[in-house]
Design a protein around this motif. Structure first.
Motif, mmCIF file in Angstrom:
data_model
loop_
_atom_site.group_PDB
_atom_site.id
_atom_site.type_symbol
_atom_site.label_atom_id
_atom_site.label_comp_id
_atom_site.label_asym_id
_atom_site.label_seq_id
_atom_site.Cartn_x
_atom_site.Cartn_y
_atom_site.Cartn_z
ATOM 1 N N ARG A 1 57.296 37.892 35.309
ATOM 2 C CA ARG A 1 55.972 38.513 35.188
ATOM 3 C C ARG A 1 55.108 37.766 34.173
ATOM 4 N NH1 ARG A 1 55.398 44.925 35.014
ATOM 5 N NH2 ARG A 1 56.121 44.469 37.131
ATOM 6 N N PHE A 2 55.685 37.413 33.020
ATOM 7 C CA PHE A 2 54.899 36.723 31.984
ATOM 8 C C PHE A 2 54.385 35.385 32.481
ATOM 9 C CE2 PHE A 2 54.744 33.553 28.611
ATOM 10 C CZ PHE A 2 53.828 34.134 27.743
ATOM 11 N N TRP A 3 55.280 34.568 33.017
ATOM 12 C CA TRP A 3 54.854 33.245 33.447
ATOM 13 C C TRP A 3 54.001 33.295 34.705
ATOM 14 C CZ3 TRP A 3 54.596 29.504 30.277
ATOM 15 C CH2 TRP A 3 55.499 29.401 29.214
ATOM 16 N N GLY A 4 54.220 34.303 35.548
ATOM 17 C CA GLY A 4 53.342 34.474 36.700
ATOM 18 C C GLY A 4 51.915 34.777 36.271
ATOM 19 N N THR A 5 51.780 35.657 35.274
ATOM 20 C CA THR A 5 50.444 35.982 34.741
ATOM 21 C C THR A 5 49.813 34.772 34.068
ATOM 22 O OG1 THR A 5 51.165 38.266 34.357
ATOM 23 C CG2 THR A 5 49.184 37.515 33.202
ATOM 24 N N ALA A 6 50.612 34.040 33.276
ATOM 25 C CA ALA A 6 50.095 32.851 32.595
ATOM 26 C C ALA A 6 49.658 31.790 33.587
ATOM 27 C CB ALA A 6 51.156 32.291 31.656
ATOM 28 N N CYS A 7 50.416 31.627 34.659
ATOM 29 C CA CYS A 7 50.077 30.637 35.680
ATOM 30 C C CYS A 7 48.793 31.025 36.403
ATOM 31 C CB CYS A 7 51.232 30.491 36.663
ATOM 32 S SG CYS A 7 50.927 29.310 37.999
ATOM 33 N N SER A 8 48.650 32.307 36.727
ATOM 34 C CA SER A 8 47.441 32.774 37.411
ATOM 35 C C SER A 8 46.204 32.612 36.523
ATOM 36 C CB SER A 8 47.599 34.242 37.816
ATOM 37 O OG SER A 8 48.701 34.414 38.684
ATOM 38 N N ALA A 9 46.379 32.825 35.221
ATOM 39 C CA ALA A 9 45.247 32.752 34.299
ATOM 40 C C ALA A 9 44.803 31.324 34.032
ATOM 41 C CB ALA A 9 45.610 33.430 32.977
ATOM 42 N N THR A 10 45.764 30.386 33.980
ATOM 43 C CA THR A 10 45.422 29.003 33.635
ATOM 44 C C THR A 10 45.358 28.074 34.838
ATOM 45 O OG1 THR A 10 47.764 28.490 33.240
ATOM 46 C CG2 THR A 10 46.453 29.254 31.354
ATOM 47 N N ASN A 11 46.228 28.340 35.827
ATOM 48 C CA ASN A 11 46.292 27.534 37.046
ATOM 49 C C ASN A 11 46.461 26.048 36.738
ATOM 50 O OD1 ASN A 11 46.341 27.195 39.838
ATOM 51 N ND2 ASN A 11 44.131 26.804 39.956
ATOM 52 N N THR A 12 47.354 25.766 35.775
ATOM 53 C CA THR A 12 47.641 24.379 35.430
ATOM 54 C C THR A 12 49.118 24.091 35.677
ATOM 55 O OG1 THR A 12 48.142 24.925 33.119
ATOM 56 C CG2 THR A 12 45.861 24.347 33.651
#
Length: 321
Positions: free
Chosen positions: A40-51
């Motif tokens: 969940r944490f890294w999924g949210t971080a990935c969606s927010a930054t998309n890098t």
């Protein structure tokens, strides 16, 4: 007297019942809850930054492992550095490498036992207890067991590898560190070791602090100095094993010592130094990972180099806390 005995029996029964429940809850968190939190944490971080730097699975595992190392290594290292035992981490790292080599050898012969980090953990724990025993038996010559383990553990690793294990990328990753090679199972192991270290230090901080600065007072206070000495060395062994895959056996002692040494230059109190060493450890980890990505150099080496830069900055500066 009867009331006291009855109370002691009740406390013992309560502890006997509570301990298995705590261990089950601990295992449940590591096996089932942590993977969900991680995703969940890294999924949210990935969606927010998309890098790609955040969305890549191997970097997600590497960042998580690095954060855990940046917490546990400076915490344990603070006690070691203040006791002038900085080299013990290096000795245990070399011994753990010998355990990794044995684990790879056994895993090649019996694939179901292909758990090199488990062998490293056992080897480091045995070495920690052995060093403590030898130090007591040799009447305080603490550098003797450190020197023996420093060379002996590495010698065992090299002997096993030369006998039956090809010097492959797997062995090289444990020797020099490789953030790309950290599997999720090892991240889970590192979470477990981190929780164990944090809980143990929180429960024994007063005793560890006293034996660090005034061993005679600790003895007068009827504190079991030998037990807490052994506990500290075993905790060091756990941290070393947890950090091996990111930093490698050669560099792992750096995270036990360098952030702590920098924090000691910038603070005037033990507890403040402990907290600041963790902060500096995180700066070294994140800075090293980012710079290694952009400059295409080894991550473990870059983490240590960033930590050294922080130490030089602390020596040139003034206390800030």
């Amino acid at each position: 007297m009867a009331i006291s005995t009855t109370t002691s029996k009740r406390e013992g029964a309560t502890l006997a019942l509570a301990l298995p429940l705590v261990l089950l809850a601990f295992a449940g968190f590591i096996i089932w809850v942590f993977p969900l939190l991680f995703e969940r944490f890294w999924g949210t971080a990935c969606s927010a930054t998309n890098t790609w730097l955040v969305c890549s699975g191997f970097l997600q595992r590497g960042f998580t492992a690095g954060v855990l190392i940046g917490i546990t290594a400076p915490i344990v290292g603070t006690y070691l550095v203040n006791r002038q035992m900085a080299l013990i981490g290096e000795a245990l790292a070399h011994t753990a490498f010998g355990g990794v080599a044995i684990g790879l050898f056994v895993g090649a012969a019996v694939p179901r036992f292909d758990y090199p980090l488990l062998f490293a953990l056992v080897a480091a724990a045995v070495a920690a207890l052995g060093m403590q025993y030898i130090a007591v038996k040799t009447d305080g010559y603490a550098d003797i067991p450190i020197a023996i383990m420093l060379t002996g553990g590495f010698a065992v690793g090299i002997a096993v590898i030369s006998y039956g294990v090809v010097f492959s990328a797997t062995v090289e990753s444990y020797l020099f560190g490789d953030i790309l090679f950290v599997p999720f199972e090892n991240v889970q192991l590192m979470v477990a070791l981190t929780m164990l270290v944090l809980v143990t230090v929180a429960l024994t901080h007063k005793q560890l602090l006293l034996i660090t600065f005034d061993r005679e007072a600790a003895r007068l206070a009827r504190i079991n100095v030998w037990f807490y000495d052994t506990l500290l060395i075993v905790l060091t062994a756990l941290v070393v094993v947890a950090a091996m895959q990111v930093l490698g056996a050669i560099l792992v002692a750096g995270m036990l010592v360098i952030p702590v040494a920098a924090a000691m230059q910038l603070t005037t109190g033990f507890n403040r130094g402990l907290v600041l060493s963790v902060v500096l450890g995180q700066v070294a980890v994140f800075g090293g990972i980012f710079l290694s990505y952009y400059w295409n150099v080894a991550t473990g080496a870059m983490i240590i180099l960033v930590a050294i830069v922080l130490y030089i900055w602390s020596v040139l500066g003034e206390p800030i806390w």
